[in-house]
Motif scaffolding. Sequence first.
Motif, mmCIF file in Angstrom:
data_model
loop_
_atom_site.group_PDB
_atom_site.id
_atom_site.type_symbol
_atom_site.label_atom_id
_atom_site.label_comp_id
_atom_site.label_asym_id
_atom_site.label_seq_id
_atom_site.Cartn_x
_atom_site.Cartn_y
_atom_site.Cartn_z
ATOM 1 N N ARG A 8 1.169 -0.961 -0.244
ATOM 2 C CA ARG A 8 -0.069 -0.201 -0.057
ATOM 3 C C ARG A 8 1.539 0.856 0.155
ATOM 4 N NH1 ARG A 8 -3.839 -1.916 4.610
ATOM 5 N NH2 ARG A 8 -2.305 -1.858 5.551
ATOM 6 N N LEU A 9 0.346 2.492 -0.010
ATOM 7 C CA LEU A 9 1.016 3.344 -0.925
ATOM 8 C C LEU A 9 1.468 3.979 0.546
ATOM 9 C CD1 LEU A 9 1.243 5.953 -2.533
ATOM 10 C CD2 LEU A 9 -0.573 7.222 -1.139
ATOM 11 N N SER A 104 -3.032 -0.621 -4.344
ATOM 12 C CA SER A 104 -2.577 -0.118 -3.124
ATOM 13 C C SER A 104 -2.791 1.458 -3.212
ATOM 14 C CB SER A 104 -0.810 0.362 -3.777
ATOM 15 O OG SER A 104 -0.017 -1.005 -4.214
ATOM 16 N N VAL A 105 -3.784 1.914 -3.453
ATOM 17 C CA VAL A 105 -4.557 3.046 -2.430
ATOM 18 C C VAL A 105 -5.712 2.551 -2.772
ATOM 19 C CG1 VAL A 105 -4.962 5.835 -3.009
ATOM 20 C CG2 VAL A 105 -2.735 4.129 -3.856
ATOM 21 N N VAL A 153 2.791 5.940 -8.725
ATOM 22 C CA VAL A 153 0.965 6.423 -8.998
ATOM 23 C C VAL A 153 0.268 6.926 -9.370
ATOM 24 C CG1 VAL A 153 1.623 4.422 -6.249
ATOM 25 C CG2 VAL A 153 1.093 7.466 -6.522
#
Length: 182
Positions: A8-9, A104-105, A153
Amino acid sequence: MAILKVARLGHPVLRTVAEPVPVEVIGSPETQRLIDDMVETMREYDGAGLAANQVHTRMQIAVIEVQANPRYPDAPPIPLTVVINPVVAPLGEEMEEGWEGCLSVPDMRGRVPRYTAVRLQCYDRDARRVDLIAKDFFARVIQHETDHLNGLVYLDRMRDLSTLSHIAEWHKHWLGLAEQSD
Ligand code: NI
């Protein structure tokens, strides 16, 4: 096959640049297993695509597929596409804003400008050369996934963050507008 953990971010792996895959390595059992696991992970989490950095592997591999996806209910279907060592070039200057999310966000959406048509050159999972023209949502996903492989991203591509929305608020305040404008 296995479902992989998605970074994740904030995890530094998302900000690393992936390494090209030597062509002779594409057919190895390890690479083929990684591709299978990426496909399974993408499907498990209803992603439209997944890049190897997102599963903690710095190889230039991404998978893309859209089949009746609940996270992208209006998206046209895209057959399973395995993208290795991509080179992406815009076809023309035209760009269009559209909604994107990212595994990932989690639980967020934002409007992102992307080229409406791109040329993709890469290898597939059988180490065959691919050279195709993609438009609209397919072109968008290709740009999103190849950005991942370069450590970017979608937030980096937004012109401003005013449309960045939690998914619940997006459904409530933006979805109807999106259907009218897209
Ligand atoms: Ni993503």
